[in-house]
Design an enzyme around this catalytic site. Structure first.
Site, PDB file in Angstrom:
ATOM      1  N   HIS A   1       0.848  -1.180   0.000  1.00 38.96           N
ATOM      2  CA  HIS A   1       0.000   0.000   0.000  1.00 38.96           C
ATOM      3  C   HIS A   1       0.898   1.249   0.000  1.00 38.96           C
ATOM      4  O   HIS A   1       0.740   2.162   0.816  1.00 38.96           O
ATOM      5  CB  HIS A   1      -0.909   0.003   1.231  1.00 38.96           C
ATOM      6  CG  HIS A   1      -2.138   0.858   1.083  1.00 38.96           C
ATOM      7  ND1 HIS A   1      -3.240   0.461   0.383  1.00 38.96           N
ATOM      8  CD2 HIS A   1      -2.437   2.090   1.544  1.00 38.96           C
ATOM      9  CE1 HIS A   1      -4.168   1.412   0.435  1.00 38.96           C
ATOM     10  NE2 HIS A   1      -3.702   2.412   1.128  1.00 38.96           N
TER      11      HIS A   1
ATOM     12  N   THR B   1      -2.630   2.488  -4.697  1.00 40.97           N
ATOM     13  CA  THR B   1      -2.824   2.979  -3.337  1.00 40.97           C
ATOM     14  C   THR B   1      -3.709   4.222  -3.288  1.00 40.97           C
ATOM     15  O   THR B   1      -3.409   5.222  -3.959  1.00 40.97           O
ATOM     16  CB  THR B   1      -1.438   3.347  -2.747  1.00 40.97           C
ATOM     17  OG1 THR B   1      -0.593   2.206  -2.842  1.00 40.97           O
ATOM     18  CG2 THR B   1      -1.561   3.784  -1.296  1.00 40.97           C
ATOM     19  N   GLU B   2      -4.800   4.151  -2.509  1.00 39.37           N
ATOM     20  CA  GLU B   2      -5.703   5.287  -2.312  1.00 39.37           C
ATOM     21  C   GLU B   2      -6.147   5.900  -3.649  1.00 39.37           C
ATOM     22  O   GLU B   2      -6.357   7.104  -3.742  1.00 39.37           O
ATOM     23  CB  GLU B   2      -5.041   6.363  -1.428  1.00 39.37           C
ATOM     24  CG  GLU B   2      -4.463   5.820  -0.119  1.00 39.37           C
ATOM     25  CD  GLU B   2      -5.518   5.390   0.899  1.00 39.37           C
ATOM     26  OE1 GLU B   2      -6.587   6.033   0.958  1.00 39.37           O
ATOM     27  OE2 GLU B   2      -5.301   4.390   1.619  1.00 39.37           O
ATOM     28  N   LEU B   3      -6.247   5.055  -4.665  1.00 39.02           N
ATOM     29  CA  LEU B   3      -6.674   5.456  -6.017  1.00 39.02           C
ATOM     30  C   LEU B   3      -5.772   6.526  -6.639  1.00 39.02           C
ATOM     31  O   LEU B   3      -6.216   7.314  -7.474  1.00 39.02           O
ATOM     32  CB  LEU B   3      -8.141   5.914  -6.023  1.00 39.02           C
ATOM     33  CG  LEU B   3      -9.181   4.878  -5.584  1.00 39.02           C
ATOM     34  CD1 LEU B   3     -10.591   5.419  -5.848  1.00 39.02           C
ATOM     35  CD2 LEU B   3      -9.003   3.550  -6.309  1.00 39.02           C
TER      36      LEU B   3
ATOM     37  N   TRP C   1      -8.119   9.692  -4.087  1.00 34.15           N
ATOM     38  CA  TRP C   1      -9.455   9.885  -3.525  1.00 34.15           C
ATOM     39  C   TRP C   1      -9.384  10.569  -2.161  1.00 34.15           C
ATOM     40  O   TRP C   1     -10.386  10.673  -1.473  1.00 34.15           O
ATOM     41  CB  TRP C   1     -10.237   8.568  -3.469  1.00 34.15           C
ATOM     42  CG  TRP C   1      -9.835   7.557  -2.425  1.00 34.15           C
ATOM     43  CD1 TRP C   1      -8.824   7.652  -1.512  1.00 34.15           C
ATOM     44  CD2 TRP C   1     -10.491   6.309  -2.161  1.00 34.15           C
ATOM     45  NE1 TRP C   1      -8.788   6.536  -0.716  1.00 34.15           N
ATOM     46  CE2 TRP C   1      -9.807   5.686  -1.098  1.00 34.15           C
ATOM     47  CE3 TRP C   1     -11.583   5.652  -2.724  1.00 34.15           C
ATOM     48  CZ2 TRP C   1     -10.181   4.426  -0.585  1.00 34.15           C
ATOM     49  CZ3 TRP C   1     -11.941   4.408  -2.207  1.00 34.15           C
ATOM     50  CH2 TRP C   1     -11.246   3.811  -1.157  1.00 34.15           C
TER      51      TRP C   1
END
Lengths: 412, 427
Positions: A109, A145-147, A299
Site C-alpha cells: 500500500h 494505493t488510495e486510487l 481519492w
C-alpha cells in the site's frame, strides 16, 4: 442496462512503536505488534467479520446477481493471517462464491508508483502472487494505493498486463463529463478506466450518519432513487469506499448494516439495473473517451490529489530518504530487511505527517496513532537511522555481480 | 526555603539546583524546611523536611481564596503579610485531596499574581510555626512568600532575613517579551529582599541592570555539579561508532536557543555531512524546530527525543562527542556541567553563567553561527583538542561542589545575621 460496481479498500498499516533514539542500533522492533494486533482484532469484530457475513448472505441469497470487489493490501492479508485468521477464512469463503473480484495493488500500500517504477512493479507482482496464494485467482483489475492515478502510472499498469484500472473521478479532472461511463487512459492501449462516483460513494462512506446532512437519514429507497436517476445518462455507478465504512467508520448502531442488507433489492426495484464486477463493467460497456491526467490524483481529502501524503518538508524529506535507501536495501538480498524497508513505505506513515489544518486535518487525526505529525516524523527518522546502520552491517550480495534487472515488466 | 519544584518531579534545572544546594547545606549541618507548592509523591531523599504548601489548609479556605478577584486576593495577601493580626485558622494543618486538586488545576491557568499570592498566603501559615534564622527563596514564584514569611517572623519576634536567590529571571526566559506580571513580582520581590543571590556574575549584571538592584546587595554563588557520584557508564552507542554526534539538551524554548542549534546543524553538515545532531527536550518551540530542521534538509542528520529522566540523561550525554548550549540568556546552565561529568566536552554561549566557571568550555556568542560552526568542527575533528577540553573541564569541576556552594551561602547568611548567633538553623 446500467450497473452498480462496488469496490472496497481493505487496509491496515503496520503501525510503528515509539522508537527512541536509544533504540537505534540495539532494537530492530520497528512495529508495534501489540497495537497492530489490537486494532486488527477490534476492526475484525466491528467490521470485517460482520460485514463479510452480511456480504456472504447477500451473495447466497442472490446467486449470480449480487457482486462486489475488494482490494486487500498485502500487509493486511499478512496481519489477518497472523492476528485474525478467521477474517482471512471469511474472505476465502467470499472468493469461493465466484461473485467477488479481487483487485491488485501494491503489496505494501505504498506510494512507490510516484517514486520508483521498478519498486512499484515488484510490489504489484508480490501482491498478485499473494492474491493467487490466498484466493486462487489472478487479478486483472488494478487500483493504486488510495486510487492515486496519473497518465504515467496508467502506462506502467497497462504494461504489466492489467485490463482495467480504478481511480477517483474528481470534478477538476472530469469537468462536464460524468464518472458514470467507462473511460480509457490518455495513452491507453486498450486498458479500461473506471472512475469513482464520489458523490454517491461518499454519501454512504462519509455522510451516512451525519445528522447535519439534509438528506439524513439515508434510506435504501432514497439512495436507490438517486442511482436510478442516472438511467439513460450513464452505464455504471462506481461505488468505491473503505470497507471499514461498515461498522468502523459508521458504527453498527447507525443502521449501516441494515442499509447494506436491503440495498440490492432496492436497486432491483428498477429491473434495468444490475450489480457487476469491475472487470465485467470494463467489457460490458464501450469506453466513451480518454481522460488526460498528467498530475497525480487520488481519492483523499478535499483536494483529491497527493497532498495527504506529500508536500510538506516532513513528508517529502522522509520519503525521499526511504527511497534513497532502496538500492542498498535490495542489494543485500536480505528478505527480512527488504520486507522491513517496504513496510516503511506504506502510505499511512506519510499520511500521519500531514499538517493540513482544515476540514481534512480532523480526518488525518482520526486515523493517526500519533499525537502529532511531528511525532510520526521523529519516530520514522529514528527507525530509518537504525535501518541505515543495519544496511552498513549487512554484506551486499550483489556487489560483484553484473547488475541484474528486476524481472517485472511484461511488455509485449 | 521556598522553592518551586524538586526532583524527580521537576521540569528543569531549578529542581536540580534546589536539591543540590540543600544537600550541600545539610552536609554542613544545616537544618532545612523546604516548601514546595505541591508534593506529587514520595521523595527519594531525607536530608531535609519537605512541606507541601497545597496540603496545609482546608478546602473551604482554598475555595474562599480562589473565589476572590485578583485584586481582593492581592489585598488579602498584603493584609496578611503586612498587617499585625494573624488569623488563628491559618495555623491549622489539614491535608485534603480536594484542595490539592484545586491547586493542581490552578497551576495551569492561574495568573502569575494569583499563584504568587496564593503561595504567599500559604507561606504565612508555614512561617507561623517553628524556629528559623533565614528565609531563603528561589525565583519569582517564591518572592512574595519570602516577604510574607519575614513579616510573620517579625511579628513573632524573630529577626530572620529574607534572601532571594535568582536562578533565572523573566528577562532570561523571554527577552523583551516577558510577562509583565512576573516582571512586577520580580521587581517587588528583589527590591524587598534583604539580600539577593545570583548564580553567576552574568546573572548579577542582569539583575542589577534590569531590576535596579544595587550590586552591593547581590552576592554570587555558583551552582555545584549536579550529582556527587559518578554517572553510570553506558556502552558505546551504535550511532557514535559511525558518526560524530552533537547534542542539545534542555527545554526547547526561546531562552535555550534551540533555533540556533538547528541553524548550527545546517552550517556544520554543509561542511561535514557525516555529523549527526540530536535534540533532546520538549517545549513550545519543539514543533517549529522539527519543521525547520526538515525544511533545511536535515532529515536524517538531526534526531529528536523528548525530555529524558534519570539514567537516560547520562546516556544522552555519553552519546555525544560535543554538547552545545546555545542559550540566548542563561543564568547558569547546569546542563553543561552534567555533560562534562559524563566525559563530553561542552560549547556554551557567552550569554551564560557557566561560561565563567571553567576555562575549558568552548565559548561563543549564541548568534555567532560561523564562530560556533568552526568551534564545533575543530572539536569534532581534533581528538587531542577535545581530550584536553574534557580533562581540563573535569578538573575545573572539582571546585564546583554543592558543598562549596553551601559554604559560600553560609558566608552570606552569616553576614546578614546578628553576630551572637553561633549555630544557625535555616529555613
Amino acid at each position: 442496462m446500467p450497473s452498480i460496481c462496488f469496490y472496497f479498500q481493505v487496509h491496515q498499516p503496520y503501525r510503528m512503536r515509539p522508537y527512541r533514539v536509544f533504540d537505534i542500533g540495539t532494537d530492530e522492533t520497528y512495529f508495534d505488534d501489540k497495537l497492530n494486533r489490537e486494532v486488527c482484532r477490534k476492526v475484525a469484530d466491528k467490521c470485517y467479520l460482520p460485514t463479510n457475513k452480511t456480504m456472504l448472505e447477500l451473495i447466497k441469497k442472490h446467486p449470480g446477481a449480487f457482486k462486489i470487489s475488494y482490494a486487500i493490501s498485502g500487509i493486511t492479508l499478512e496481519q489477518f493471517a497472523e492476528y485474525t485468521p478467521e477474517v482471512l477464512d471469511s474472505f476465502k469463503a467470499l472468493a469461493a462464491t465466484g461473485q467477488v473480484e479481487f483487485v491488485a495493488e501494491t503489496y505494501y500500500h505504498s506510494l512507490s508508483a510516484l517514486f520508483n517504477g521498478d519498486e512499484f512493479r515488484s510490489q504489484v507482482k508480490k501482491h498478485v502472487d499473494s492474491i493467487k496464494h490466498y484466493f486462487g485467482v489472478t487479478p486483472t483489475t488494478f487500483r493504486n494505493t488510495e486510487l492515486i492515478y496519473s497518465n504515467g502510472i496508467a502506462d506502467m499498469v497497462e504494461d504489466m498486463g492489467f485490463k482495467t484500472m480504478l481511480t477517483e473521478g474528481p470534478d477538476h479532472v472530469l469537468d462536464w463529463r460524468s464518472p458514470n461511463f467507462v473511460y480509457e487512459p490518455w495513452n491507453g492501449r486498450g486498458m479500461k478506466l473506471l472512475l469513482k462516483n464520489f458523490k454517491l460513494s461518499d454519501d454512504i462512506a462519509f455522510r451516512f450518519s451525519q445528522k447535519s446532512w439534509k438528506e439524513w437519514p439515508l434510506t435504501t429507497e432514497k439512495f436507490a432513487k438517486w442511482v436510478h436517476s442516472i438511467n439513460g445518462s450513464g452505464d455504471t455507478v462506481n461505488l468505491f469506499m473503505d470497507y471499514e465504512t461498515f461498522g468502523e467508520h459508521q458504527w453498527a448502531d447507525t443502521g449501516i448494516f441494515d442499509f447494506l442488507r436491503h440495498l440490492p433489492e432496492a436497486i432491483w426495484q428498477n429491473s434495468e439495473f444490475d450489480f457487476a464486477l469491475p472487470s465485467e463493467v470494463a467489457t460490458k460497456y464501450p469506453p466513451i473517451g480518454k481522460v488526460d491526467i498528467p498530475d497525480a490524483i487520488s481519492w483523499a481529502d478535499l483536494e483529491r490529489d497527493t497532498s495527504a501524503w506529500l508536500g510538506n518538508p516532513l513528508q517529502d524529506s522522509t520519503i525521499e530518504w526511504v527511497y534513497r535507501l532502496g538500492t542498498a536495501v535490495l542489494e543485500t538480498e536480505d528478505e527480512h530487511l527488504i520486507h522491513q524497508w517496504r513496510k516503511l513505505q506504506t502510505s499511512d506513515h506519510f499520511y500521519y505527517m500531514c499538517m493540513k489544518h482544515w476540514e481534512d486535518g480532523d480526518v488525518h487525526k482520526y486515523f493517526s496513532c500519533y499525537d502529532s505529525p511531528h511525532e510520526a516524523y521523529v519516530i520514522m527518522n529514528n527507525v530509518l537511522t537504525d535501518l541505515e546502520i543495519k544496511l552498513e552491517d549487512t554484506p551486499k550480495k550483489k556487489v560483484h555481480e553484473a547488475p541484474k534487472k528486476v524481472p517485472v515488466s511484461s511488455k509485449k | 526555603m521556598f522553592g518551586w519544584e524538586l526532583p524527580p518531579f521537576n521540569s528543569g534545572g531549578l529542581g536540580t539546583a534546589s536539591l543540590g544546594l540543600t544537600q550541600g547545606l545539610a552536609s554542613l549541618g544545616t537544618d532545612i524546611r523546604f516548601v514546595v507548592p505541591k508534593l506529587f509523591g514520595p521523595l527519594p531523599y531525607n536530608h531535609m523536611d519537605v512541606v507541601s504548601a497545597a496540603d496545609i489548609s482546608t478546602p473551604e479556605e482554598v475555595e474562599k481564596f480562589l473565589k476572590m478577584t485578583s485584586t481582593q486576593q492581592e489585598l488579602a495577601t498584603r493584609t496578611l503579610a503586612y498587617g499585625n493580626v494573624l488569623s488563628t485558622s491559618l495555623t491549622k494543618t489539614v491535608g485534603i485531596d480536594e484542595r490539592r486538586q484545586l491547586i493542581l488545576d490552578g497551576e495551569q491557568t492561574l495568573s502569575p499574581n494569583l499563584q504568587a499570592n496564593w503561595y504567599a498566603h500559604q507561606a504565612m501559615q508555614i512561617a507561623s510555626t517553628g524556629e528559623y534564622d533565614v528565609i531563603h527563596t528561589h525565583d519569582w514564584f517564591t518572592y512574595y512568600s519570602g516577604m510574607a514569611a519575614r513579616k510573620v517572623a517579625r511579628s513573632r519576634g524573630m529577626n530572620a532575613p529574607f534572601i532571594a536567590q535568582v536562578h533565572a529571571t523573566e528577562i532570561d526566559r523571554c527577552g523583551s517579551n516577558g510577562d509583565p506580571a512576573i516582571l512586577e513580582i520580580e521587581q517587588k520581590g528583589l527590591a524587598a529582599a534583604d539580600h539577593v543571590i545570583a548564580v553567576s556574575h552574568y546573572t548579577k549584571e542582569v539583575v542589577h541592570k534590569n531590576y535596579n538592584v544595587p550590586r552591593s546587595k547581590i552576592s554570587v554563588v555558583y551552582n555545584g555539579v549536579p550529582t556527587q557520584k559518578e554517572p553510570k557508564h553506558f556502552d558505546l552507542h551504535e550511532l557514535k561508532k559511525r558518526h560524530k554526534i552533537v547534542l542539545f539538551m534542555g527545554r526547547i524554548t526561546y531562552q535555550k536557543g534551540p533555533d540556533y542549534f538547528v541553524k548550527l546543524a545546517k552550517a556544520v553538515t554543509d561542511v561535514d555531512p557525516s555529523v549527526r545532531f540530536v535534540m533532546v527536550g520538549t517545549g513550545d518551540m519543539e514543533k517549529r524546530c522539527i519543521e525547520e530542521s526538515a525544511r533545511l534538509g536535515l532529515t536524517g542528520k538531526m534526531l529528536f527525543s523528548t525530555f529524558l529522566r534519570g539514567a537516560d540523561v547520562d546516556h544522552a550525554y555519553q552519546l555525544a562527542d560535543l554538547f552545545v548550549m546555545p542559550s540566548v540568556s542563561e543564568p547558569f546552565g547546569i546542563v553543561a556541567l552534567e555533560a562534562i561529568q559524563n566525559g563530553t566536552p561542552a560549547l556554551v554561549s557567552k550569554q551564560s553563567g557557566v561560561a565563567e566557571v571553567s576555562e575549558h568550555l568552548i565559548k561563543t556568542d549564541f548568534w555567532d553561527l560561523n564562530g560556533m560552526r568552526n568551534a564545533v568542527l575543530t572539536v569534532l575533528h581534533n581528538q587531542d583538542h577535545a581530550e584536553k577540553l574534557k580533562k581540563g573541564a573535569m578538573n575545573d569541576l572539582s571546585h564546583l561542589s554543592w558543598t562549596h556552594a553551601a559554604k559560600s551561602l553560609h558566608n552570606v547568611y552569616a553576614s546578614l545575621m546578628p553576630a551572637e548567633m553561633a549555630v544557625p538553623i535555616f529555613n
